[in-house]
Design a protein around this motif. Structure first.
Motif, short mmCIF file in Angstrom:
data_model
loop_
_atom_site.label_atom_id
_atom_site.label_comp_id
_atom_site.label_asym_id
_atom_site.label_seq_id
_atom_site.Cartn_x
_atom_site.Cartn_y
_atom_site.Cartn_z
N VAL A 17 0.83 -1.21 0.00
CA VAL A 17 0.00 0.00 0.00
C VAL A 17 0.87 1.26 0.00
CG1 VAL A 17 -1.70 1.30 1.35
CG2 VAL A 17 -1.97 -1.17 1.05
N VAL A 18 2.06 1.18 0.60
CA VAL A 18 2.94 2.35 0.69
C VAL A 18 3.28 2.84 -0.72
CG1 VAL A 18 5.23 3.16 1.40
CG2 VAL A 18 3.91 1.66 2.91
N GLY A 19 3.08 4.13 -0.93
CA GLY A 19 3.38 4.75 -2.22
C GLY A 19 2.19 4.81 -3.17
N MET A 20 1.11 4.11 -2.84
CA MET A 20 -0.09 4.16 -3.70
C MET A 20 -0.85 5.46 -3.46
SD MET A 20 -1.66 0.28 -3.57
CE MET A 20 -3.00 0.70 -4.71
N GLU A 21 -1.58 5.89 -4.48
CA GLU A 21 -2.42 7.08 -4.36
C GLU A 21 -3.87 6.68 -4.48
OE1 GLU A 21 -1.19 10.40 -6.67
OE2 GLU A 21 0.91 10.17 -6.10
N PRO A 22 -4.80 7.47 -3.87
CA PRO A 22 -6.22 7.14 -3.96
C PRO A 22 -6.65 6.94 -5.42
CG PRO A 22 -5.90 8.87 -2.36
CD PRO A 22 -4.57 8.66 -3.05
N GLY A 23 -7.46 5.88 -5.64
CA GLY A 23 -7.92 5.53 -6.97
C GLY A 23 -7.02 4.55 -7.68
N GLU A 24 -5.80 4.38 -7.19
CA GLU A 24 -4.85 3.46 -7.80
C GLU A 24 -5.19 2.02 -7.40
OE1 GLU A 24 -0.02 2.75 -7.94
OE2 GLU A 24 -0.81 4.55 -6.97
N SER A 25 -5.01 1.10 -8.37
CA SER A 25 -5.24 -0.33 -8.13
C SER A 25 -3.98 -1.10 -8.46
CB SER A 25 -6.37 -0.85 -9.02
OG SER A 25 -7.58 -0.22 -8.71
N LYS A 26 -3.84 -2.27 -7.85
CA LYS A 26 -2.71 -3.14 -8.18
C LYS A 26 -3.04 -4.56 -7.74
CE LYS A 26 1.10 -1.82 -5.86
NZ LYS A 26 2.20 -1.59 -4.91
N THR A 27 -2.30 -5.50 -8.32
CA THR A 27 -2.40 -6.91 -7.96
C THR A 27 -1.01 -7.36 -7.55
OG1 THR A 27 -4.22 -7.27 -9.53
CG2 THR A 27 -3.01 -9.22 -8.80
N PHE A 28 -0.92 -8.12 -6.47
CA PHE A 28 0.38 -8.60 -6.00
C PHE A 28 0.18 -9.92 -5.26
CE2 PHE A 28 -1.46 -5.63 -3.01
CZ PHE A 28 -1.41 -6.30 -1.80
N THR A 29 1.26 -10.67 -5.16
CA THR A 29 1.23 -11.95 -4.44
C THR A 29 2.17 -11.87 -3.25
OG1 THR A 29 0.71 -13.17 -6.46
CG2 THR A 29 1.65 -14.44 -4.63
N ILE A 30 1.68 -12.33 -2.11
CA ILE A 30 2.47 -12.35 -0.88
C ILE A 30 2.82 -13.81 -0.60
CG2 ILE A 30 2.51 -11.85 1.59
CD1 ILE A 30 0.36 -9.72 1.04
N PRO A 31 4.12 -14.14 -0.56
CA PRO A 31 4.49 -15.51 -0.24
C PRO A 31 4.06 -15.86 1.19
CG PRO A 31 6.45 -14.14 -0.60
CD PRO A 31 5.26 -13.27 -0.79
N THR A 45 -2.74 -13.94 -3.23
CA THR A 45 -2.76 -12.90 -4.26
C THR A 45 -3.89 -11.93 -3.94
OG1 THR A 45 -1.85 -14.36 -5.93
CG2 THR A 45 -3.04 -12.43 -6.73
N PHE A 46 -3.56 -10.66 -3.94
CA PHE A 46 -4.55 -9.62 -3.64
C PHE A 46 -4.71 -8.69 -4.81
CE2 PHE A 46 -3.17 -10.82 0.60
CZ PHE A 46 -4.36 -10.84 1.30
N GLU A 47 -5.95 -8.33 -5.09
CA GLU A 47 -6.28 -7.24 -6.01
C GLU A 47 -6.80 -6.13 -5.08
OE1 GLU A 47 -9.28 -8.97 -8.47
OE2 GLU A 47 -7.89 -10.43 -9.33
N ILE A 48 -6.13 -4.98 -5.09
CA ILE A 48 -6.54 -3.92 -4.17
C ILE A 48 -6.76 -2.60 -4.92
CG2 ILE A 48 -5.33 -4.98 -2.24
CD1 ILE A 48 -3.25 -2.71 -2.45
N GLU A 49 -7.59 -1.76 -4.31
CA GLU A 49 -7.76 -0.39 -4.77
C GLU A 49 -7.68 0.50 -3.54
OE1 GLU A 49 -11.04 2.72 -6.58
OE2 GLU A 49 -11.60 0.62 -6.37
N LEU A 50 -6.78 1.48 -3.58
CA LEU A 50 -6.66 2.43 -2.48
C LEU A 50 -7.80 3.44 -2.63
CD1 LEU A 50 -5.12 3.40 0.01
CD2 LEU A 50 -3.73 4.79 -1.52
N VAL A 51 -8.68 3.48 -1.64
CA VAL A 51 -9.84 4.37 -1.67
C VAL A 51 -9.50 5.76 -1.13
CG1 VAL A 51 -12.21 4.70 -0.83
CG2 VAL A 51 -11.43 2.41 -1.47
N SER A 52 -8.78 5.79 0.02
CA SER A 52 -8.45 7.10 0.60
C SER A 52 -7.23 7.01 1.49
CB SER A 52 -9.62 7.65 1.41
OG SER A 52 -9.86 6.85 2.56
N VAL A 53 -6.61 8.18 1.70
CA VAL A 53 -5.45 8.32 2.59
C VAL A 53 -5.75 9.49 3.51
CG1 VAL A 53 -2.98 8.81 2.78
CG2 VAL A 53 -3.83 7.51 0.83
N ASP A 54 -5.66 9.27 4.82
CA ASP A 54 -5.90 10.35 5.79
C ASP A 54 -4.67 10.57 6.64
OD1 ASP A 54 -8.60 10.69 5.01
OD2 ASP A 54 -9.18 9.01 6.28
#
Length: 141
Positions: free
Chosen positions: A49-63, A132-141
């Motif tokens: 999540v670090v470095g993502m901006e609101p509205g940005e999406s990504k897919t990643f795999t965590i071992p 594996t996660f597909e995420i979308e950053l909704v907001s940062v406060d």
């Protein structure tokens, strides 16, 4: 504003196993909220999540070792049925709770059964699995 350590973020997510099975999702509900760096979610998720901006999406795999760890065979034990309450109707996949000597509750899953014994697993259900996660950053406060 990019998400950084200490920020509170809200994230929509879908978590899948390597075979594509969805194990959890916020798609039909509210996004999860957590403070980055608070260790309230698995470390690999938080780092992505670090470095993502609101509205940005990504897919990643965590071992597995960065998620719920490897499956530990020492946390699996066979218990004679005579040590379980007689009124308990044991079923495969059933979740039980044991209490440790220090009072902590230990979640268990029934993984095998016979007429004489029940095999109980205290590992997290996702231990030993890459996630594996597909995420979308909704907001940062």
């Amino acid at each position: 504003m990019a998400a950084a350590n200490g920020d509170t973020v809200r994230v929509h997510y879908t978590g899948k196993l390597s075979d594509g099975t969805v194990f959890d999702s916020s798609a039909n509900g509210e996004p999860i909220a957590f403070a980055v760096g608070s260790q309230t979610v698995i470390p690999g998720f938080e780092q992505e999540v670090v470095g993502m901006e609101p509205g940005e999406s990504k897919t990643f795999t965590i071992p597995s070792e960065q998620a719920y760890g490897e499956h530990d065979p020492r946390l699996v034990q066979e218990v004679p049925r005579t040590e379980l309450p007689a009124e308990l109707e044991i079923q495969l996949g059933m979740r039980l709770t044991a209490t440790a000597q220090d009072g902590r509750e230990i979640p268990l899953v029934v993984t095998e059964m016979s007429d004489e014994a029940v095999r109980l697993d205290a590992n997290h259900p996702l231990a030993g699995k890459d996630l594996t996660f597909e995420i979308e950053l909704v907001s940062v406060d």
